[in-house]
Motif scaffolding. Structure first.
Motif, short mmCIF file in Angstrom:
data_model
loop_
_atom_site.label_atom_id
_atom_site.label_comp_id
_atom_site.label_asym_id
_atom_site.label_seq_id
_atom_site.Cartn_x
_atom_site.Cartn_y
_atom_site.Cartn_z
N GLN A 460 -5.85 -3.81 -12.07
CA GLN A 460 -6.46 -4.98 -11.45
C GLN A 460 -5.42 -6.08 -11.23
N ARG A 461 -4.53 -6.26 -12.18
CA ARG A 461 -3.46 -7.26 -12.01
C ARG A 461 -2.58 -6.89 -10.81
N SER A 462 -2.33 -5.61 -10.63
CA SER A 462 -1.51 -5.15 -9.50
C SER A 462 -2.22 -5.42 -8.18
N ILE A 463 -3.52 -5.15 -8.14
CA ILE A 463 -4.31 -5.41 -6.94
C ILE A 463 -4.27 -6.90 -6.60
N ASP A 464 -4.44 -7.73 -7.60
CA ASP A 464 -4.42 -9.19 -7.39
C ASP A 464 -3.08 -9.65 -6.83
N ILE A 477 0.37 -0.84 6.51
CA ILE A 477 -0.64 0.21 6.63
C ILE A 477 -0.89 0.91 5.30
N PHE A 478 0.11 0.87 4.41
CA PHE A 478 -0.03 1.58 3.13
C PHE A 478 -0.71 0.74 2.06
N GLU A 479 -1.01 -0.51 2.37
CA GLU A 479 -1.73 -1.34 1.40
C GLU A 479 -3.08 -0.72 1.05
N SER A 480 -3.80 -0.24 2.05
CA SER A 480 -5.13 0.33 1.81
C SER A 480 -5.05 1.58 0.94
N LEU A 482 -2.79 2.16 -1.36
CA LEU A 482 -2.52 1.73 -2.74
C LEU A 482 -3.74 1.07 -3.36
N TYR A 483 -4.46 0.28 -2.57
CA TYR A 483 -5.69 -0.34 -3.08
C TYR A 483 -6.65 0.73 -3.60
N LYS A 484 -6.88 1.75 -2.78
CA LYS A 484 -7.85 2.78 -3.16
C LYS A 484 -7.41 3.50 -4.43
N TRP A 485 -6.12 3.80 -4.52
CA TRP A 485 -5.64 4.51 -5.70
C TRP A 485 -5.79 3.65 -6.96
N LEU A 486 -5.47 2.37 -6.85
CA LEU A 486 -5.57 1.47 -8.00
C LEU A 486 -7.03 1.22 -8.39
N GLU A 487 -7.88 1.11 -7.39
CA GLU A 487 -9.30 0.85 -7.68
C GLU A 487 -9.98 2.05 -8.32
N ASP A 488 -9.55 3.26 -7.96
CA ASP A 488 -10.17 4.49 -8.49
C ASP A 488 -9.38 5.08 -9.65
N ILE A 489 -8.47 4.31 -10.21
CA ILE A 489 -7.54 4.85 -11.20
C ILE A 489 -8.25 5.33 -12.47
N HIS A 490 -7.76 6.44 -13.01
CA HIS A 490 -8.24 6.96 -14.29
C HIS A 490 -7.18 6.66 -15.35
N ASP A 491 -7.57 6.79 -16.60
CA ASP A 491 -6.59 6.63 -17.66
C ASP A 491 -5.52 7.72 -17.52
N TRP A 492 -4.32 7.34 -17.83
CA TRP A 492 -3.13 8.14 -17.52
C TRP A 492 -2.71 8.95 -18.74
N ILE A 596 4.30 10.68 -2.66
CA ILE A 596 3.97 10.54 -4.08
C ILE A 596 4.69 9.35 -4.72
N HIS A 597 5.82 8.95 -4.13
CA HIS A 597 6.61 7.86 -4.71
C HIS A 597 5.90 6.51 -4.61
N LEU A 598 4.94 6.41 -3.71
CA LEU A 598 4.13 5.19 -3.63
C LEU A 598 3.42 4.95 -4.96
N PHE A 599 2.94 6.02 -5.58
CA PHE A 599 2.21 5.88 -6.84
C PHE A 599 3.17 5.68 -8.02
#
Length: 972
Positions: A460-464, A477-480, A482-492, A596-599
């Motif tokens: 959430q801090r990253s999204i903000d 274009i890649f903001e969306s 990253l948003y989706k991945w961060l919003e749907d993130i699972h514990d790592w 994959i490097h985006l993540f």
């Protein structure tokens, strides 16, 4: 090919040695075209290598430039030694400008800071790495030339899984030993040998690409200080309960015998029945088929039909679930079915999450092998039975099927169901198949106790940070994504069942003085840098003496991505507040690929915000990915990856096709080494943001042709007293000023130079690398060579030279060469340095920067005064008129020497146009381009009056001179 051989031979300036080599080869030549091609290939190699060998590749002093330039471009000659000199002089260190302040620096020098996304220590850099190194270096060199303090930190990643797999394969091939045969300690010794052997080679490949990193600050993710930082990060996050121990389903690779993260799982969609080769199986395995079979209900003749795409998991079923409102099964609630192959009763339970319209409305539940079933199992308190072991063999819970490979059991179960009359039907089923990106094995969900990172708050801090603009993602274009991945993130899940990596610094506590703990109970785990530190923490937690405590360290290692996510700040000494950490963190930019490097970048942002309370960088630039001529992304799995060294140097077609799965469309012939500058230019010229880069042989040839043209243009121009080796060398003024004697075309080329500088500046600021190369190409080829140099030929080569005119031209030529070379220096550092060093400098080079690396980059503010739109528009009109004349002559098929009477009012004798000169000066454009020009310059469209007007301009001295056209059109 013959022209290229000649070019290299000339560049070598050693015809005698080349002839000897050719005579030696004559006896082995045949009429076979392949052999002939290979012969020429060897000839080119020999010539270029001989040229390069004339230079000391370990050069510490500036190269001797008091000699004649080779007549033709040779990348190996030019690129042989400059890098070592740059590095030895310290140009790549941020401290250089502290000792040698740049003249163009701002009052408080700006900083441009990057940490390279560390490549894996697995041996070779492919084209993807070349793209990353090229773009990162171009930006670093540009900022350095702009007077900024630049630091680019190089490094290598230990790459836990990839390296362990490669080293173990090597051991098996060479010594017939697995890592388990050696044992952990000896195996790790072998891995360190591998690392020590490969890391220098990787750095050497990066240097070959021209990367201007500060090599005194290189890092390796298993270095002692980095390892300490990784442990510290784990300890802090564990003590804050952001890292916790839990038993959950993980992505398990049976080949690797390790868990992998979601990001490392490649998910492929299959439309229906598909045969796929799986590691460890001789025959391909069938996927994409939904198999229906029935479970017999206890004490009844009824059966419940269920479906599955993974039939082998039925051996781990612990329940049948139906919707509570499904009338078909209401009478069976709380009853049981009997498993047909093991002694197990399965309860028939209800859950509102069941879709009664799918299949037959009944769901088999395997809680230990499916994420949805795992949730069912927790909600309904089901038994969790592991039916597949870590190695992919069926477990002891599987009766007669125990110890057999899972996919062989799949087929055996299908046959056995049919024999028992329990098989119902099969149908093709669209599905997503998870595949391990390392081993290509099918991922098996297994339930394991592991370490997890709670990512919700960090995400959430990253999204903000992104939404506020504090962190910029480019292209946007890649903001969306990253948003989706961060919003749907699972514990790592950060546990890896490997030996190579950072040993998890967590210790399980046991003692006779405390009740026995469960390994998933976080109260019984402490984290520490050492055993002694862990004992102290355990003693304080349970308030018992140290001698009564036994500690067992977790055997697993941490996910490589956990350690690499710390690199932006651990590289500078964190957790210690070192001078470097204070001066260089946070950094400016992360430049990486948009796959994959985006993540990976997202992990860096999350971890940095948590541990330092600061973003690791303020911008993320995601460069285009490389694809082949068939528009397939290059990847190790497809085998279409080419090492960057194969393009820089040479590789025969035979070796190319042997090493890689390369199509003839991509590389139909031997790859003739293009050199570093050509490869870098091609990377930029083919780079379209948020898309792919296609680097086939033909794209490289375009860049190669440009380099040859550029060398010829500049060498020819420098021969006019603009080379320091000329006894009558032109002495440039300290500051360029107009004399008032300039002709319109002189002012035009200065205007075009001003435009080029402006466009390059915009391109660098917005990471539009293609815009930069296109602008530079257009200036040198179309503006400088095709137009201006043709225009001033009569002044430079006249038998009775006009000294006043030449004195006007020389400063303009020098200004174009000087600034043109500086413009392209970040992209083509070797060629530009070689030529720039030979240009004269004001005041006999007193106080001049020693290298183009640290010479100020041209600024648009300095050249805005020379921009003249009116003159540029007039030249466009003239150019369009010339194209009209050329088109007319072509259409009428008029000979270049044949005069033409266009109408009755014109005499044939004075309407003579030098057709060949028009063709030479102005490239005939395609029909499509010509129509575009015609539309843009409607005032120049073909008509009798206009054409006669232009003919009369040509008639003035009987030739086709542009200066007459310029004077007439502009004056009038």
């Amino acid at each position: 090919m013959d022209d290229f051989v000649e070019a290299i031979g000339n560049a070598n300036n050693d015809v005698e040695q080349l002839d000897k080599f050719e005579q030696h080869q004559q006896s082995t030549r045949t009429e076979d075209p392949t052999a002939e091609n290979e012969y020429k290939f060897k000839l080119i190699n020999y010539a270029a290598e001989e040229a390069a060998n004339k230079r000391d590749k370990k050069q510490k002093k500036k190269l001797d430039i008091n000699c004649e330039l080779p007549s033709k471009y040779s990348s190996q000659y030019i690129e042989a030694a400059w890098y070592n000199w740059w590095e030895k002089q310290g140009f790549f260190r941020p401290e250089y400008y502290d000792e040698h302040p740049p003249v163009n620096a701002s009052t408080s020098r700006k900083k441009f800071l990057m940490v390279i996304p560390p490549p894996n220590v697995t041996g070779y850099l492919h084209l993807g790495h070349a793209i990353m190194c090229t773009f990162g270096d171009i930006l670093s060199r540009w900022h350095r030339m702009c007077g900024d303090t630049v630091l680019w930190v190089p490094g290598c990643d230990h790459a836990g899984i990839a390296t362990e797999v490669v080293v173990e394969k090597t051991l098996i091939n060479e010594q017939k030993l697995s890592r388990h045969d050696l044992g952990r300690e000896k195996f790790l010794e072998e891995v360190w040998k591998w690392k020590n052997n490969k890391v220098d080679y990787i750095y050497e490949q990066m240097k070959i690409l021209g990367t201007s990193c500060d090599w005194s600050r290189q890092v390796f993710t298993m270095d002692k200080n980095i390892s300490y930082a990784v442990e510290e990060a784990f300890i802090r996050m564990h003590e804050k309960k952001l890292i916790y121990r839990s038993t959950q389903l993980v992505n398990w690779s049976c080949t690797l015998k390790s868990a992998i993260s979601d990001i490392e799982v490649k998910k492929i969609e299959i439309k229906g029945r598909t045969l796929i080769h799986v590691p460890g199986y001789e025959q391909p395995i069938e996927f994409g088929v939904l198999i229906y079979f029935s479970y017999p209900v206890e004490d009844s003749n009824e059966k419940i039909i269920v479906g599955t795409t993974r039939l082998e998991t039925m051996l781990g079923d612990t329940a049948i679930i139906v919707h509570p409102d499904d009338q078909r099964y209401k009478h069976l609630h709380s009853k049981y079915v009997q498993h047909p192959f093991v002694s197990r009763r399965l309860p028939i339970l209800t859950d509102t999450m069941v879709d009664p319209t799918f299949g037959f409305g009944a769901v088999k539940v395997t809680p230990a092998h499916d994420q949805n079933d795992f949730e069912y199992g927790r909600r309904l308190s089901l038994q969790f039975i592991t039916c597949i072991n870590d190695d992919g063999l069926m477990s002891s819970e599987c009766g007669l099927y125990s110890g057999k490979p899972r996919f062989e059991v799949r087929q055996q179960l299908l046959n056995d169901l049919k024999q028992r009359g329990l098989y119902y039907d099969s149908k093709e089923n669209k599905m997503i198949l998870p595949i391990c990106s390392y081993s290509k094995d099918i991922i098996e969900p297994l339930i394991k106790p592991q370490w997890y990172v709670n990512c919700k708050t960090m995400a959430q801090r990253s999204i903000d940070a992104i939404r506020s603009g504090e962190l910029k993602i480019l292209p946007t274009i890649f903001e969306s994504v990253l948003y989706k991945w961060l919003e749907d993130i699972h514990d790592w899940c950060i546990s890896r069942q490997l030996w190579w990596g950072h040993h998890i610094p967590a210790y399980f506590i046991s003692s006779n003085d405390i009740s026995a703990g469960n390994e998933t109970n976080n109260d019984y785990w402490v984290s520490a840098h050492s055993y002694d530190e862990a004992i102290d923490k355990a003693s304080k937690r349970f308030n018992i003496s140290k001698d009564k405590i036994q500690l067992t360290q977790d055997e697993n290692v941490l996910d490589t991505w956990f350690s690499s996510s710390l690199v932006p700040f651990s590289s500078f000494g964190w957790p210690t507040e070192t001078d470097d950490f204070k001066k260089f963190f946070p950094t400016t930019l992360l430049e990486t690929g948009h796959d994959i490097h985006l993540f990976s970048a997202a992990h860096m942002v999350m971890i940095s915000l948590e541990l330092t309370d600061r973003l690791p960088f303020t911008q993320i630039y995601l460069h285009p990915m490389v694809e082949d001529a068939s528009e397939r992304k290059v990847s190790q799995s497809l085998g279409n990856v080419i090492h960057s060294s194969n393009l820089i140097h040479d590789i025969s077609l035979e070796k190319l096709q042997k090493q890689f799965k390369i199509s003839k469309e991509d590389y139909p012939y031997n790859i003739l080494g293009c050199g570093i500058d050509i490869l870098r230019f091609a990377c930029c010229a083919n780079a379209v943001q948020d898309q792919f880069i296609n680097l086939d042989e033909f794209g490289l040839n375009d860049a190669r042709t440009f380099c040859y043209q550029l060398w010829k243009i500049i060498r020819s121009t420098m021969s006019k007293n603009l080379d320091i080796n000329d006894l009558n060398c032109f002495q440039p003024p300290t500051e360029f000023t107009l004399t008032g004697m300039e002709k319109p075309c002189d002012l035009w080329i200065l205007s075009r130079l001003s435009y080029t500088i402006e466009q390059c500046e915009i391109g660098f600021n917005k990471y539009r690398f293609r815009q930069i190369t296109t602008t530079i190409y257009n200036f040198w080829i179309y503006d400088f060579l095709d137009f201006y140099m043709e225009y001033i030929k009569k002044d430079l080569y006249s038998s009775e030279p006009n000294l006043q005119r030449q004195n006007t031209i020389k400063p303009i030529l020098y200004t174009c060469l000087n600034n043109g070379l500086r413009l392209m220096a970040p992209i083509m550092p070797y060629l530009s340095e070689e030529l720039y060093q030979r240009l004269p400098k004001p005041n006999n080079e007193q106080n001049a920067p020693p290298s183009l690396c640290v010479t100020p980059y041209p600024q648009s503010t300095e050249f805005n005064q020379y921009r003249n739109i009116n003159i540029e528009n007039n030249i466009k009109i003239i150019d369009a008129a010339i194209q009209d004349i050329v088109s007319y002559y072509e259409e009428k098929e008029i000979s270049s020497e044949e005069p033409d009477t266009f109408n009755e009012g014109c005499n044939r004798e004075f309407i003579t146009v030098d057709y060949e000169r028009i063709i030479k000066m102005n490239r005939v454009k395609s029909k499509q381009d010509y129509k575009y020009e015609e539309k843009q310059h409607s005032q120049c469209q073909f008509n009798k009056t206009k054409l006669n007007d232009y003919y009369r301009l040509y008639r003035s001295d009987g030739t086709c001179q542009v200066d007459l056209m310029c004077s007439s059109v502009i004056v009038n």
